[in-house]
Design a protein around this motif. Structure first.
Motif: not given
Length: 76
Positions: A41-44, A55-60, A71-76
């Motif tokens: 899980k990615l936290l802020g 690329k993570v399973d969960k993100a806040s 400029g990036g992306t988060v793929e859940v």
């Protein structure tokens, strides 16, 4: 049946070079994820200053916004 999440904060992503794909394996190689967890899980907390594909399973929501602002992306 509780899930155990490996927690990674946005500020810890600055150790990866710009343009990198950061997934669970990359986080394990850097020592940010240890042991057996059900997912990452990615936290802020903190700031990221480079463009990454995460690329993570969960993100806040705040983590997704901070990665996108760099400029990036988060793929859940």
């Amino acid at each position: 049946f509780r899930k155990v999440w490996a927690i990674v904060n946005v500020k810890e992503l600055n150790r990866f070079p710009a343009g990198s794909v950061v997934d669970t394996e990359a986080l394990r190689r850097e020592g940010l994820v240890k042991g057996t967890a059900n997912g990452v899980k990615l936290l802020g907390d903190g700031e990221v200053d480079r463009k990454l594909t995460v690329k993570v399973d969960k993100a806040s929501r705040s983590a997704v916004e901070k990665v996108a602002a760099a400029g990036g992306t988060v793929e859940v």
